[in-house]
Each structure stands twice: as C-alpha cells, then as structure tokens.
Design a protein around this motif. Sequence first.
Motif, PDB file in Angstrom:
ATOM      1  N   GLU A   3       3.136  -0.027  -6.875  1.00  0.00           N
ATOM      2  CA  GLU A   3       4.145   0.593  -6.003  1.00  0.00           C
ATOM      3  C   GLU A   3       4.604  -0.316  -4.871  1.00  0.00           C
ATOM      4  O   GLU A   3       5.611  -0.067  -4.243  1.00  0.00           O
ATOM      5  CB  GLU A   3       3.620   1.923  -5.462  1.00  0.00           C
ATOM      6  N   ILE A   4       3.867  -1.367  -4.583  1.00  0.00           N
ATOM      7  CA  ILE A   4       4.354  -2.310  -3.567  1.00  0.00           C
ATOM      8  C   ILE A   4       4.882  -3.580  -4.229  1.00  0.00           C
ATOM      9  O   ILE A   4       5.226  -4.551  -3.569  1.00  0.00           O
ATOM     10  CB  ILE A   4       3.268  -2.671  -2.538  1.00  0.00           C
ATOM     11  N   ASN A  49      -0.339   2.370  -9.957  1.00  0.00           N
ATOM     12  CA  ASN A  49      -1.384   2.367  -8.943  1.00  0.00           C
ATOM     13  C   ASN A  49      -0.787   1.864  -7.639  1.00  0.00           C
ATOM     14  O   ASN A  49       0.430   1.663  -7.536  1.00  0.00           O
ATOM     15  CB  ASN A  49      -2.597   1.542  -9.394  1.00  0.00           C
ATOM     16  N   MET A  50      -1.615   1.649  -6.629  1.00  0.00           N
ATOM     17  CA  MET A  50      -1.089   1.251  -5.325  1.00  0.00           C
ATOM     18  C   MET A  50      -0.394  -0.111  -5.402  1.00  0.00           C
ATOM     19  O   MET A  50       0.601  -0.351  -4.733  1.00  0.00           O
ATOM     20  CB  MET A  50      -2.238   1.177  -4.305  1.00  0.00           C
ATOM     21  N   GLY A  71      -3.995  -3.286  -4.266  1.00  0.00           N
ATOM     22  CA  GLY A  71      -3.321  -2.370  -3.343  1.00  0.00           C
ATOM     23  C   GLY A  71      -4.254  -1.267  -2.865  1.00  0.00           C
ATOM     24  O   GLY A  71      -4.187  -0.827  -1.723  1.00  0.00           O
ATOM     25  N   VAL A  76      -3.008  -6.355   2.008  1.00  0.00           N
ATOM     26  CA  VAL A  76      -2.024  -5.654   1.175  1.00  0.00           C
ATOM     27  C   VAL A  76      -0.628  -5.798   1.788  1.00  0.00           C
ATOM     28  O   VAL A  76       0.356  -6.035   1.083  1.00  0.00           O
ATOM     29  CB  VAL A  76      -2.399  -4.161   1.023  1.00  0.00           C
ATOM     30  N   VAL A 111       0.107   6.031   1.873  1.00  0.00           N
ATOM     31  CA  VAL A 111      -0.785   5.329   2.802  1.00  0.00           C
ATOM     32  C   VAL A 111      -0.468   3.838   2.788  1.00  0.00           C
ATOM     33  O   VAL A 111      -0.357   3.188   3.827  1.00  0.00           O
ATOM     34  CB  VAL A 111      -2.261   5.534   2.402  1.00  0.00           C
ATOM     35  N   VAL A 112      -0.283   3.318   1.575  1.00  0.00           N
ATOM     36  CA  VAL A 112      -0.039   1.890   1.437  1.00  0.00           C
ATOM     37  C   VAL A 112       1.399   1.541   1.830  1.00  0.00           C
ATOM     38  O   VAL A 112       1.646   0.610   2.596  1.00  0.00           O
ATOM     39  CB  VAL A 112      -0.352   1.439  -0.005  1.00  0.00           C
ATOM     40  N   LYS A 113       2.333   2.337   1.320  1.00  0.00           N
ATOM     41  CA  LYS A 113       3.738   2.056   1.620  1.00  0.00           C
ATOM     42  C   LYS A 113       4.012   2.130   3.114  1.00  0.00           C
ATOM     43  O   LYS A 113       4.718   1.288   3.672  1.00  0.00           O
ATOM     44  CB  LYS A 113       4.635   3.065   0.887  1.00  0.00           C
ATOM     45  N   ILE A 124      -6.154  -3.383   4.365  1.00  0.00           N
ATOM     46  CA  ILE A 124      -4.713  -3.181   4.469  1.00  0.00           C
ATOM     47  C   ILE A 124      -3.959  -4.438   4.913  1.00  0.00           C
ATOM     48  O   ILE A 124      -2.857  -4.703   4.433  1.00  0.00           O
ATOM     49  CB  ILE A 124      -4.390  -1.974   5.393  1.00  0.00           C
ATOM     50  N   ALA A 182      -1.869   8.812  -1.580  1.00  0.00           N
ATOM     51  CA  ALA A 182      -2.413   7.476  -1.805  1.00  0.00           C
ATOM     52  C   ALA A 182      -1.335   6.398  -1.709  1.00  0.00           C
ATOM     53  O   ALA A 182      -1.504   5.366  -1.062  1.00  0.00           O
ATOM     54  CB  ALA A 182      -3.094   7.424  -3.165  1.00  0.00           C
ATOM     55  N   ILE A 183      -0.231   6.668  -2.367  1.00  0.00           N
ATOM     56  CA  ILE A 183       0.832   5.666  -2.384  1.00  0.00           C
ATOM     57  C   ILE A 183       1.460   5.527  -1.002  1.00  0.00           C
ATOM     58  O   ILE A 183       1.708   4.416  -0.528  1.00  0.00           O
ATOM     59  CB  ILE A 183       1.886   6.041  -3.446  1.00  0.00           C
TER      60      ILE A 183
END
Lengths: 135, 439, 571
Positions: free
Chosen positions: B379-380, B375-376, B351, B359, A125-127, B356, A122-123
């Motif tokens: 992390e960003i 959560n997402m 996130g 994001v 995918v975003v990163k 996307i 999950a992480i």
Amino acid sequence: MTKKITLNMITCRSIFQGVGMEAGKTSQKYFNACSIIEMHPEDMKKLGIWKNTNVRVSSSVGSIVVKAVEPRELLVPGLCHIPMGPWANRIVPAYTFSTGEPCFKGFDVEIEPAINEPILSAIDVVKDACGLPIK
Amino acid sequence: MTKVVKDVICPFCGTLCDDVEITVSDDNKKIISVRNACAIGAEKFNHTSLPGRVTRPRMRQPDGTFKEVSYDEAVDWTAKTLVNARKTLMYGWASTSCQAMSVGHEIAEKIGGIVDNCATVCHGSSLIAIQDVGVPSCTLGEVKNRADRVIFWGCNPAHAHPRHMSRYSIFPRGFFTVKGHKGRKIYCVDCRYTDTARCADEFIQVQQGYDYELLNAFRTAARGEVLPDTVGGVPKEKIYEIVEELKGGRFGVIFFGMGLTHTMGRNHNIDIAIALTRDMNDFTKFNIMAMRGHWNVTGSGQVLAWQYGFPYAVDLSRRTKARYQTGETTSVDLLIRNEVDACFNIATDPGAHFPIDSVVSMSKKPTVTIDPHINMSTEISDLHIPVAMVGVEVGGCAYRMDNVPIETRKVVDPPDGMLTDVELLTKINERVDELMGAK
Amino acid sequence: MSEYIIKNGHVFDPVQKIKGDKKDIAIKDGKIVEASEVSSSAKSINAKGKTIMAGAMEIHAHVAGPKVNAGRWFRPEDKIFDSHKKPGMTRIEGGKSIPTVFKTGYEYARMGYTFAMEAAMPPLYARHVHEEIHDTPIIDEAALPVFGNNWFILEYLKNREIENTAAYIAWILNQTKGYGVKIVNPGGTEAWAWGLNCLTINDPVPYFEITPAEIVTGLMEANEYLGLPHSVHIHQNDLGNPGNYKVTLDTLRLAEKVKPKNDFGRDQVMHSTHLQFHAYGGESFANIESKAKEVMDYVNSNEAITFDTGNVTLDETTTMTADGPFEHHLCSLNHLKWFNVDVELETAAGIVPYVYSPNVSVNAIQWAIGLELALYAKDPMRCFITTDHPNAGPFTRYPRVMSWLMCAKTRNERLNTFKNADKIIDRTTLAEIDREISLYELAAMTRAGPAKSLGLSKDFGGLKPGMNADIAIYNINPEKLPTKGEDYEKAFSNVAYLFKDGKICVKDGTVVDNGQKKTFWVDVKVNPNKQVRHDVVEKFLKYYSVNEGNYSVPDDYAPHQHIISLDATHA
Ligand code: SF4
Ligand SMILES: [Zn+2]
C-alpha cells in the motif's frame, strides 16, 4: 488533567497476530489481534481506566492509539506489550546500535487515556505516517 | 470428487512442518480442508480461496488509487527502476523459494542491489553472535530422540511456532526418549508468564532486559563461583539448582528467540548463551538453536552464503565485490540514513514489521512490492506485483530453522494467469539484460 | 557441436602410457577422437611447447553442503580481502579458505580440474548439497553420503547383515543422488551425540555395541556386494592425534579381508583419505613425529588401498569434518569459534577456523608428512594429491603443493627456513628424500589414478579416443622444464586452455564459458528387501523429523545428470 504513566514496552509475536496475518493484513482478525496494548490491571488502575478503553501510547519516535486490554500472557506491573505489527512499529525506535536490529523490546513509553480517539486501520497507520492520503 | 495431498510442507514458520494433509477439489483449484497444521498454518492454506484476492499487478496513480496493469508493464517498470537506481534495497526473500532467490541475486549483482532478508530485524543478532563465537547445535530430530533438558529462553513457541513443542521439543517420544515429556525437564526463561511457560516444568521469570546478567550467572554457577543474592530478579539458590540439574542431564538444548535478539545487548545476549552452551559441553552434551521465524528466512541466508559468503545484508552495489557490515548494509540503517534510492520488496512485509521511520523513508522512494497479498508494503509502493503463493500454489526449496532443506509442495493451481516468483524474476532479469545491453 | 584439433602439444596420459610425446588430440561432439575423424573445418589450437593432460579429478574436497556453507557464513572475515569480479563470463567470486560456489567452479577450472567429489554428504541434507552443486559452474560433481555412524548401518552390521546393509546403501544412493560410501570416524561420531568418541577401531559404540572395525569391514563387504564404482572412502578414527598411525595401520589392514568386485576396473577396496592427518607418531604434540614411512611401507605393499594426501599448505583456513568430536577437541586447543551440528540418525559435523603457521612446529611437521606420503608412494596410480580442502588448506593451493612435489629445491628451501627447521628435519624424513614427481606421475596422481579409484576410468582421466573431451593445456614446456617452483605454481594456477565436454571453458586463465556441469550419481538395482523397507518406514515414522515422502532429492535439483546404473540383484 489526564493521568499519564510510563511503562517498559515490549513488542512480540502472538498466535492471534500470526493467524490474523494469514487471514489478511486488512482483516478484522488482524486488527483485533494487533491494535491492542496489554497492561497489568494495576497499571490500568494507576492510569484510571477500565480494560478495553483506548489509550495513546507515545515513545521517543511517535505515538499511536490502541486499545488497552488485560494480558493473555501475564505481565508484571510496569511492563506492557503490543503485538508486532504496524501499530507497534509506529513507536519502535529505529536506532540499531550498528547491529541492524532496532529496539523492538525494552523501551519507555508514556501512556494516557484516549477514550474517544479512534484506532486507525492497519493500512492507515502506515499511510498516515508516510503522509499518503487516507480514504 | 476430491483428493488428498500428503506430506505437505507448511509455509509459515521455521518449524516447517512437513506432515500436513490437504484435501483439494478435483480441478486443483480449491483447498477444501487442512489436517495436521496449527491454527496459523491452516489459516495460511485457507487464505488462498478467499474472495477479493488481487491477481494482476497494480500501479499507484497520482491520486493515490491503484490501477491494474499488465505483468509486462510491471516487469518493464521494475526493470527500469532497478537499472536507473544507483543503490536498490532488495529486501525480503523469507517467504519465497531458494530457486527464486537465486534469480533475484543474479539481478542484484547486475544492477548493484543490496540483498537483505528479515533476519535483519529478527535473528540478525544471532547470526552476528555465531560469527563471533560459533555455535554448537543439532537437528530437531536429535532433540526429539535424545534431549532430556530443554530450555526455552526468550521465545514463545506456543504462539510463534505452535507445533514445535509437539513435534520436536517437549512431547514427542524418540529413540532414547521413550517417556516423552515425562523423561524431559522443560525450563522457560521469560519476562512474561507465557503460554510456553505454562507448558514448562520450571518457569524462571527474568526481569525484562536482564537476560545477559542471568546467563552470565548460569555460567558463573556452572563454574562453582559465587553469585549475588539475586540476578535479574532470580534468586541465586534457583540458579545453582538449575545448573546442577542441567549438568545432570544427558543431552540438553537451549531454544532462544527474540527475547534475546530484540533486547538491549542484542548479539551479546546470544553470544553468552552460546558460551554457556559451550561450557555445558564440558559436563554433558549441550546444544543451542535459534527459533527462526519465517519459514524460509534460513534459506535466504543459505543461498546468500553459498553465493556471496554472508547470510544477510549483502551489499552488491559496487557490482564487483560483495560487502557485509551490520549497521551499514542492514536495511533499517540504510533506510533511516536515506542511503538507497529505490526499494524492491519481495515475499516479506517491511511496511508492517519495520520501525516507522524506515517505512517512511521507503515510501519516499520508487518502490515495488512483490507479494501474493495486499499488505502494508504494497500500500505504500508505487507498484504491487501479486504472485503465486510459494508452498501452496508452486513448490520450491525451503530451509527449516535447523537448516534442514525441504522441498515444499504445490497443492493447488494459482489463479489463472498468475506468475510465480521464479517466472516473474526471470522476466525482470531478462528485461534488465535488454536495458543494460542498450545502455 | 564444434570440432577441435590440438596440435604439437606434449601429451601426458598414463591411460595410454604417453609420457610427453608430441601427439595431436582431436575433439568431436564432446569426445576425444582419432585425428583422422575430424573434418577439415575443425578449429586448430597450437599447443607447441605446452603440456596436455586430461582434465584433473578431485577425489576429496568439501565444496558443497551444510557444513561448507556454515563455514562460509560464520566466517565473514574470510571474504574481507577476497571478493572480486574477475574478467570473463563470471559472477562475483568470494572467500579464501571456503570459496563461494562460483569461485569454487571457476578456480577448479582455471587449474585444469573438470571434476570434484564432495567428500561428505549427510543424507538428511542432500538437497542442500545438490542445490550448491547446481550453482557451481563448469565442473562435474558428485557427492559421497556418509554411512559410518548411521543407525541403520550400525544395527544391520551388529548382526552382520551384509545384504540388508547393501540394500540400504542402494536406497540412500537413490534418495540422495549419492555416489558411494563415505565413512567418517566410524562409530565415533555417533558416540559424540553423547559427547563421547571412539579412538581405536575396537572401542565399542555406546548403546549400539559394535566396533569401528566391524563397521568398516561390513561396509567394505556391502560395497563389494553391490559392486559400486568407488570403494569405501574412509576418514579413520583418531584423526589428528599424536601416535595415531597405529590406529591407521589397524584400519588399513582391514582391507586385507575383502576382495574388490566390480565392473569398473577398480582394484582397491578402501580409499583412505587425507592420510597426512593419520600418520603421526609420538605421545603428545610436544614430541609428535612423522610416521609417513611406516604408513607408506604398508600402503605400498597392499594394492587394495588407494589414498589421498591431505597436504598442509601453511595457510589460515577453516577445518570442517563430520568428525564432530575432533572439532570440539581442536577448539579446546586453539580456542577459536566452534560450530557443531549433530544430525539425527546419521552423522554430525564440526567447524573450527585454524591457522597453520610455519612458525609452529606441529604445523611444519604436518606439512612435511603430507609431502612425504606422496614422495614415498611407489604407485602414483594409488596416491592422489588433496588438501582435504579446506581442512589442511584451500584447494586453490594445489599448484603450490605440486611445486613442492615437483621441485626438490623449492621444497627444501621451505623446509630449511622454518623457524624450528632443525626440529622439523629431525622429526621427519623429508630432508632425506630427493625424489621429484614428474609430469607423467602427476598426471597419474591427479587424473588417471583418481578416475580409476572412482570407477570412472572408462570415460575420464585420460586422452584416449572415445573418452570424454575434458582436457587441460598448461604453459609448461617439458623440453625446458621450469627450474623454479613458482613457475610451476603459475602454470598450474592458470591453464592455457580448459576443454570441458569438448568446449573451451577457460582460455589463458579467463573463464569464457560456463559449460554444462553434470551431477554424477550411482543408481543400483537390488532385490526387493522387505526388512529394509520395513525399517525405513518405521524410522521415519518414529525417529526422523521429516517424513519419508520429503526425504529424497527431486530430479530438478540436478538438471544434468550422469547416472551410473548397475544391477546388483543377486540371484
Ligand atoms: S507450527 Fe509453523 S510450520 Fe507447523 S503448521 Fe504451525 S505455522 Fe505451520
Ligand atoms: Zn575431508
């Protein structure tokens, strides 16, 4: 040549996604619940895959690898579903038609088998999309 | 020894069940068991005790790893970022208390933020429609006590609001509905045969994206006008038949969800669903309700409304006036057009739930995320500030999907030294004051 | 706390029967005191050539709660030209017909008001009402829970169980931090849950087999049984319809059967709200006419009644009421957007935007009726000025309503320049009235009167030593009264000074302090009542959608409470 099919995509909530979210966005439960695409068995046949194989799903904005599974809640052929979450959102078009609301349901995706490609966490995918380093 | 806390409110979905019973350890630190909640609600309460929970703020380092910092440092960094930015997107709010929102809005007004909540990607379309045509609605208890015709249109409570059907809409026996489910006729309109459809007496399978047409056909049928043979894949005979059944009921209600708000047509789908409801009031009593998702997204709309007059996407960036224009002051649009220069996320995870492109845009700006868990978004972000879980470790007001406010309960103590949203925001507010005074 | 002495101003105070005499007013510790009681360090305010009154008291407005807020958010257009940050210690203020909480507090204060009664609180939504009250700056507030369609009440009164009714009222006031007994379209709103209505006081309520007359009478009796500070506060059946004055008179006559009984100096047993909407003759909107004279002849003769006007201000506004069926009806007339909420076991609410146009005869007639009511009132201590905010117009228009009442010239100019002036003059009697309300009468209508009606006359609504130091100073020189209505309007819109609890909160129209607003509520002790306890438990178990344990308003929702405690335990 690998086969490709075009389906109509919807992204929705599911109870497993809900439970997974509360178990933690980095949990296995969340991964299992959301890194999937539900397709009608007929469409899998057209694509020439068995259930539980990885596929690459591409839309006008991006693409993502997820696992193709048989739908828990029945879909008609031509319709497919990824539960809402980071995997789904890698391919959701952001354009809102001035409503603020992106197109989460009802956009075309192209699907092709990707049996040996890994599914990102999950992480990641975003990163990965944001160009941030992945462990 | 353990003790049982009763009448606990579940802080997960807009059903906002308030009958949960939780057994906690004697020292108020651990949840031992959860009764009455659904699978999601139970998971939420049990999650507090999971190992590995982050209990102190974390700042991202140049190499991409996170390093623990103190709350004071985190407050200072956040306040400076807010003060330095010209336009900050302050997004989220759906999983915190109304009291916390109030403090947040005070900050936003000072620093010129844009306050938006997750209606923006959820029921924003519904809010727009209601602004256009109004809405006849009711509380959930009315449904329980009176409804004999219930339609679920483009929503799937079996998955998204698991106890909705047993508490309010299908099974309960009420004052005028002593027969429970037997006395009600349940309809489900969806493009999938969902688990909600399984509970319905009648499933109407609409072709994906044809809800507007089908709703229009219902209106047409209600007026006794002519229909084509099928509409959205539904035969006209079926449409006429259902409309007659609806007219024959004493009290009907439509529950709708993202099957209408997320598809092409957006607000227009809701608009016509409301118009149908209005029409039905010429024959019998009829109401309609949005199945709001997050447990307190409704509350964010309420607080923004009483303070600024708009339910979401409130642009305070001019500091002297509040503006609201969907497509312009809504989060996803602001992000994809790169119109904000900092992001402040609280109590929601864009996130994971934003497309996307938005994001990615967020990840390029100074970003802080305030959330109990990883959560997402955290992390960003440049900074993650963990806080106590509202509705579990601290109380606070929340609004149910029918706008009924319920004060949530504290069940256990937060981990030692952890701040609540209200405490954290108050500190940020004070630091902003200091910085702005110095300017 | 600081001391003040306000010098050389003209004081208007019906409590002390002071009619514009020059008198110094001294303030100490938040109270008014004798001038001799403040020290020499008291700050002196020169009020030479100015008018001094107690802080004004709003007896009926919709300013906080679910329907008010729905009105706000479902009408973004109400803010398009109306969202500003004004100078002073203020937040952004938005909204024309339904101002935000910030604007609500500031605007009342700027007009010299220090108290407002939220007119309709659905008990289930009490927490929402109190959250908004909490965020409304400066002014004190209270809220009236609605009872006229509540299932407990309908069931008890069907059997004429006054004691149970009273015990239930006491319980609700305690749970909701409520102030008194509001009735809206008795029985009609419950009927609306099935899409029906009660249009006379004898229409039976579906299923419950009780009539509006029985509901109103029973609630009056229970109200006096408890000896509450305020009387029953009623919005009658058949609001807004031509010919409704007969239903109005029928309802008002019910007050003859009950005697006031309380320790608060209140004389009425019924407060009839926004009477303007209930004083119509004719059979249809084509021949609607004023029956203000007929209604007021009765009101003047019955001392057990107080009322407020509900003046139409000729603005675009947002109508909102617990009279659900009325809003549905209104929507069918003007076809604008319609918001409705039915509330389980308790009430309902509807909202429809509305444009009162001077070019529409019905609206101009409504405008005239509202003014006639006040001008026919013989006792200004029983007639209060309201706009039933925002129903007949926003409360921010009070200064203009006052100018119409105080200046016949201004009033007649408006009357004579209506598009259909002849028709309006023919259908109303306003043109025949030359009365002008004096400053002293105004002080009764907006201060001493409402304070008495609300049972607050001991501490509020006057300037007698010992009373709360809520004081408004206006730029009006009684020795040289304004000759133009607009000068009154200007003066009443922006106080020279507003003292709240002895602190200056507004100076020259600018907010300088947010004060410390208080929430008023009434806590009544009654005998333990097994029946009511049983019914409460049962109804929550079976019919409510929330648990009893989550129904009440937590204390921290109202950090500064002014609790009026009374003992109604009858031996
Ligand atoms: S239905 Fe919603 S509120 Fe109720 S227990 Fe489940 S998640 Fe919680
Ligand atoms: Zn009113």
